[in-house]
Design a protein around this motif. Structure first.
Motif, short mmCIF file in Angstrom:
data_model
loop_
_atom_site.label_atom_id
_atom_site.label_comp_id
_atom_site.label_asym_id
_atom_site.label_seq_id
_atom_site.Cartn_x
_atom_site.Cartn_y
_atom_site.Cartn_z
N ALA A 99 0.83 -18.89 -6.68
CA ALA A 99 -0.33 -19.32 -5.90
C ALA A 99 0.05 -20.18 -4.71
CB ALA A 99 -1.31 -20.07 -6.79
N ASP A 100 1.04 -21.03 -4.87
CA ASP A 100 1.39 -21.98 -3.81
C ASP A 100 2.64 -21.58 -3.03
OD1 ASP A 100 -0.75 -23.70 -4.52
OD2 ASP A 100 0.46 -24.50 -6.17
N VAL A 101 3.60 -20.97 -3.73
CA VAL A 101 4.85 -20.56 -3.08
C VAL A 101 5.20 -19.16 -3.56
CG1 VAL A 101 7.31 -21.03 -2.79
CG2 VAL A 101 5.69 -22.94 -2.98
N GLY A 102 5.58 -18.30 -2.63
CA GLY A 102 6.04 -16.97 -3.01
C GLY A 102 4.96 -15.91 -2.89
N TRP A 103 5.35 -14.67 -3.19
CA TRP A 103 4.45 -13.53 -3.00
C TRP A 103 4.86 -12.40 -3.93
CZ3 TRP A 103 0.03 -14.13 -0.69
CH2 TRP A 103 -0.73 -13.02 -0.28
N ASN A 104 3.88 -11.59 -4.30
CA ASN A 104 4.11 -10.51 -5.26
C ASN A 104 3.66 -9.17 -4.69
OD1 ASN A 104 4.88 -9.36 -7.70
ND2 ASN A 104 3.00 -9.91 -8.79
N SER A 105 4.27 -8.10 -5.17
CA SER A 105 3.81 -6.75 -4.90
C SER A 105 2.82 -6.35 -5.99
CB SER A 105 4.99 -5.77 -4.91
OG SER A 105 5.96 -6.13 -3.96
N LEU A 106 1.75 -5.69 -5.60
CA LEU A 106 0.74 -5.22 -6.55
C LEU A 106 0.81 -3.70 -6.63
CD1 LEU A 106 -2.26 -7.30 -5.11
CD2 LEU A 106 -0.78 -7.94 -7.03
N TYR A 107 1.06 -3.17 -7.81
CA TYR A 107 1.14 -1.72 -7.92
C TYR A 107 0.81 -1.27 -9.33
CZ TYR A 107 5.55 -2.09 -10.51
OH TYR A 107 6.49 -2.38 -11.48
N TRP A 108 0.28 -0.07 -9.42
CA TRP A 108 0.14 0.65 -10.68
C TRP A 108 1.19 1.74 -10.79
CZ3 TRP A 108 -2.55 -1.96 -13.84
CH2 TRP A 108 -3.84 -2.44 -13.59
N ALA A 154 -10.16 5.98 -11.91
CA ALA A 154 -9.20 5.82 -10.81
C ALA A 154 -9.66 4.78 -9.80
CB ALA A 154 -8.98 7.17 -10.12
N THR A 155 -10.94 4.79 -9.47
CA THR A 155 -11.45 3.84 -8.48
C THR A 155 -11.57 2.44 -9.05
OG1 THR A 155 -13.68 4.67 -9.01
CG2 THR A 155 -12.61 5.55 -7.04
N MET A 156 -11.91 2.33 -10.32
CA MET A 156 -11.95 1.01 -10.94
C MET A 156 -10.56 0.38 -10.96
SD MET A 156 -11.17 -0.96 -13.77
CE MET A 156 -10.77 0.26 -15.02
N LEU A 157 -9.57 1.16 -11.36
CA LEU A 157 -8.20 0.65 -11.40
C LEU A 157 -7.74 0.20 -10.01
CD1 LEU A 157 -6.78 3.32 -13.83
CD2 LEU A 157 -6.71 0.85 -14.25
N GLY A 158 -8.07 0.97 -8.99
CA GLY A 158 -7.72 0.58 -7.63
C GLY A 158 -8.40 -0.72 -7.24
N THR A 159 -9.66 -0.87 -7.58
CA THR A 159 -10.40 -2.09 -7.22
C THR A 159 -9.78 -3.32 -7.83
OG1 THR A 159 -12.43 -0.77 -7.17
CG2 THR A 159 -12.67 -3.16 -7.23
N VAL A 160 -9.54 -3.28 -9.12
CA VAL A 160 -8.98 -4.44 -9.81
C VAL A 160 -7.62 -4.81 -9.22
CG1 VAL A 160 -8.04 -5.23 -12.01
CG2 VAL A 160 -10.27 -4.10 -11.94
N LEU A 161 -6.78 -3.83 -8.97
CA LEU A 161 -5.45 -4.13 -8.45
C LEU A 161 -5.53 -4.73 -7.04
CD1 LEU A 161 -2.33 -3.63 -9.13
CD2 LEU A 161 -2.53 -1.83 -7.41
N HIS A 162 -6.23 -4.08 -6.13
CA HIS A 162 -6.22 -4.47 -4.72
C HIS A 162 -6.90 -5.80 -4.47
CE1 HIS A 162 -4.94 -0.69 -2.43
NE2 HIS A 162 -4.72 -0.43 -3.72
N LEU A 163 -7.76 -6.23 -5.38
CA LEU A 163 -8.46 -7.50 -5.16
C LEU A 163 -7.67 -8.69 -5.68
CD1 LEU A 163 -11.24 -8.00 -3.75
CD2 LEU A 163 -10.75 -5.61 -4.28
N HIS A 164 -6.49 -8.48 -6.28
CA HIS A 164 -5.63 -9.59 -6.63
C HIS A 164 -4.93 -10.14 -5.39
CE1 HIS A 164 -6.15 -8.26 -10.80
NE2 HIS A 164 -5.57 -9.38 -11.19
N ARG A 165 -4.30 -11.29 -5.55
CA ARG A 165 -3.52 -11.88 -4.46
C ARG A 165 -2.12 -11.25 -4.48
NH1 ARG A 165 -0.08 -16.40 -3.53
NH2 ARG A 165 -0.42 -17.39 -1.51
N GLY A 166 -1.70 -10.73 -3.35
CA GLY A 166 -0.43 -10.03 -3.24
C GLY A 166 -0.61 -8.84 -2.31
N THR A 167 0.46 -8.12 -2.06
CA THR A 167 0.39 -6.94 -1.19
C THR A 167 0.27 -5.68 -2.04
OG1 THR A 167 1.68 -8.00 0.57
CG2 THR A 167 1.63 -5.59 0.55
N PRO A 168 -0.83 -4.93 -1.91
CA PRO A 168 -1.02 -3.75 -2.75
C PRO A 168 -0.25 -2.54 -2.24
CG PRO A 168 -2.96 -4.11 -1.41
CD PRO A 168 -2.03 -5.24 -1.12
N TYR A 169 0.19 -1.72 -3.17
CA TYR A 169 0.91 -0.48 -2.89
C TYR A 169 0.10 0.70 -3.43
CZ TYR A 169 5.12 -3.14 -1.72
OH TYR A 169 6.03 -3.99 -1.12
#
Length: 554
Positions: free
Chosen positions: A323-332, A356-371
């Protein structure tokens, strides 16, 4: 105030070139095929195209065994094609990220050909060579320098009779590991990377990059009961000089705002903070695997039931820890994972689109860069492989041979392969309902999923249309990229719920991970995104596989 890096609000689209689009009818995707589909990708709204390896390769591991770092494999095209791809992508506002594999090369790479030619060759020490164990004869069972088990079955050591020594390969025997302890190796790699940067690439996704530093004493690994080979993981993951090597790479290669993604199997949250802390200058984000191991036991083939609480606990820890330092990749999904709608969702005709659309929504709305992995935006599914002859992936083929030789039921082994095999992600892109899904006019290198007539990129695909809205939300709502994250209902077995906050804006995100109608007890403000029609909505009840995003003042 310092501006946030561009990649925090970006969406990355991974292309597996062999399976994306074939322009010449040879059954294998290529660079001109990608160029011909750039308008499709621009329409989707993504920002970055990550290309799986397109370098010359014997294709023992589908291109992750590179024989020439500074060229394009003829099966994919030419350097001129690559330059045209970069130019055409940039013209549409799309960036290009190369897949970089520098833990190992192909055994056909000139560096290794020289290295294995003799013990006195100047490049001998560019790879890990060791003699047989004391008192043992090279090539005999148990004479390998360590007992480490390869990711692709068998020993990590291959005997070379010409020099009576073994070379290390954590993956296929045709993928010898580079010796990063040798500064000449590092400088050669950095020079190659700068060469690609000069050609216009916008960054690198670095394959198993946290394996480049090994414990040079090469200890034996712990063995499980009844197994001859041991676990070398502690001795080649996040080794003693890994931070030094990555910092050196960053300082030498990256003097512009490029994207650097470190694929890091086994990385912990605490280590990820160190790897991605901006002031350490190592990598921009990590690609970690904790969440895609939640349905596995002792190995990826040991399939366990998926529990939503486990996923929320994992995602929640990573959201809080970075949350304060660093970054994550978001992917299924990626080229190594089965299709998520078949894995964590429901790929039945009744529920596939909503899942499929629900899974995309949950993933992309997290903090991080989505793939987004190719075909994910269409709701592509796992494949009903009939038998072992339908598989192409070396990992799956080796596992089947080893498991059946050990007495396991072939039918049971095939069940695991169908569920978790990497070929699920590698079947050709499903462009339309014409023969071979519009991927090729020839015979595809891997059979097309038989559901291509129903699941394809023809206009009107509801998953594609939804992904466009989902990606646009990240670009128009700063809270999606930069807001705080708070997990809600952590113990609920069906509902995934969280909030994102930035300034005066709050988003409430809800996802139903089930085929049931379920109450949430949560009510939001203005509905900004949903995968069901907005009319007749019960504000606190979710329909099967439903997703909603609400926006309200804080």
């Amino acid at each position: 105030m310092t501006a946030e890096p561009w990649w925090k609000s970006a969406v990355v689209y991974q292309i597996y070139p062999r399976s994306f689009a074939d322009s010449n009818g040879d059954g294998i995707g290529d660079l001109p095929g990608i160029i011909g589909r750039l308008d499709y990708l621009a329409d989707l709204g993504v920002d970055v195209l990550w290309l799986s390896p397109v370098y010359p390769s014997p294709q023992d591991d589908n291109g992750y065994d590179i024989s020439d770092y500074q060229n394009i494999d003829p099966v994919f095209g030419t350097l001129d094609d690559f330059d045209r791809l970069v130019a055409e992508a940039h013209r549409r506002g799309l960036k290009i990220v190369m897949d970089l594999v520098v833990n190992h090369t192909s055994d056909e790479h000139p560096w290794f050909v020289e290295s294995r030619s003799g013990k006195d060759n100047p490049k001998r020490d560019w790879y890990w060579w060791r003699p047989p164990r004391d008192g043992m004869k090279g090539g005999d069972p148990g004479a390998e320098p360590t007992n480490w088990r390869s990711f692709f079955s068998g020993s990590t050591w291959e005997y070379d009779g010409k020099t009576d020594e073994y070379y290390l390969h954590l993956f296929s025997r045709r993928q010898p590991d580079l010796n990063w302890e040798n500064p000449e190796v590092r400088q050669a790699v950095y020079a190659m990377m700068r060469w690609w940067v000069d050609r216009g690439v916008d960054g690198f996704r670095m394959d198993v990059i946290n394996m480049i530093s090994k414990d040079t004493s090469l200890p034996d690994g712990i063995t499980l009961a009844g197994q001859a080979l041991g676990d070398g993981f502690p001795y080649f993951i996040n080794g003693p000089r890994i931070h030094e090597f990555l910092n050196e790479m960053n300082r030498v290669v990256f003097d512009s705002p490029l994207l650097t993604v470190g694929e890091m199997p086994g990385v912990t949250l605490e280590q990820a903070v160190e790897f991605t802390a901006p002031d350490r200058r190592e990598v921009d984000m990590v690609f970690q695997f904790e969440h895609v191991g939640l349905d596995q036991g002792a190995s990826k083939w040991d399939i366990r039931p998926f529990r939503l609480r486990d996923l929320k606990a994992s995602f929640g820890r990573w959201q809080a820890g970075l949350a304060d330092v660093g970054w994550n990749s978001l992917y299924w999904n990626n080229h190594d994972q089965p299709r998520v709608v078949s894995r964590f969702g429901d790929d039945s005709p009744e529920h596939r689109v909503h899942a499929a659309t629900m899974l995309g929504t949950v993933l992309h709305l997290h903090r991080g860069t989505p793939y987004v992995y190719q075909g994910e935006e269409l709701g592509m599914t796992n494949v009903p492989f009939d038998g072992i002859e339908d598989f192409r992936d070396i990992e799956s083929l080796n596992y089947y041979a080893e498991a059946t030789a050990a007495g396991e039921d072939p039918a049971a082994v095939l069940v695991s392969l169908r569920k978790m095999g990497r070929d699920n992600a590698r079947t050709p892109m499903q462009w339309d309902d014409s023969p071979n899904a519009g991927f090729t006019t020839g015979t595809p290198w891997l059979a097309v999923n038989p559901n291509y007539r129903e699941v394809n990129a023809a206009p009107g695909n509801p998953v594609f249309d939804y992904y466009k809205r989902l990606i646009a939300l990240r670009h128009t709502e700063p809270v999606v990229a930069h807001g705080d994250f708070t997990m809600l209902l952590p113990d609920d077995e069906k509902v995934y719920a969280f909030t994102r906050r930035l300034g005066d804006v709050e988003l409430l995100v809800l996802g139903n991970f089930s085929g049931d109608t379920v109450p949430t007890g949560l009510e939001g403000g203005d509905l900004v995104l949903a995968n069901y029609p907005a009319d007749d909505v019960d504000p606190i009840v979710l329909r099967p596989w439903e997703a909603r995003v609400y926006r309200s003042p804080k």
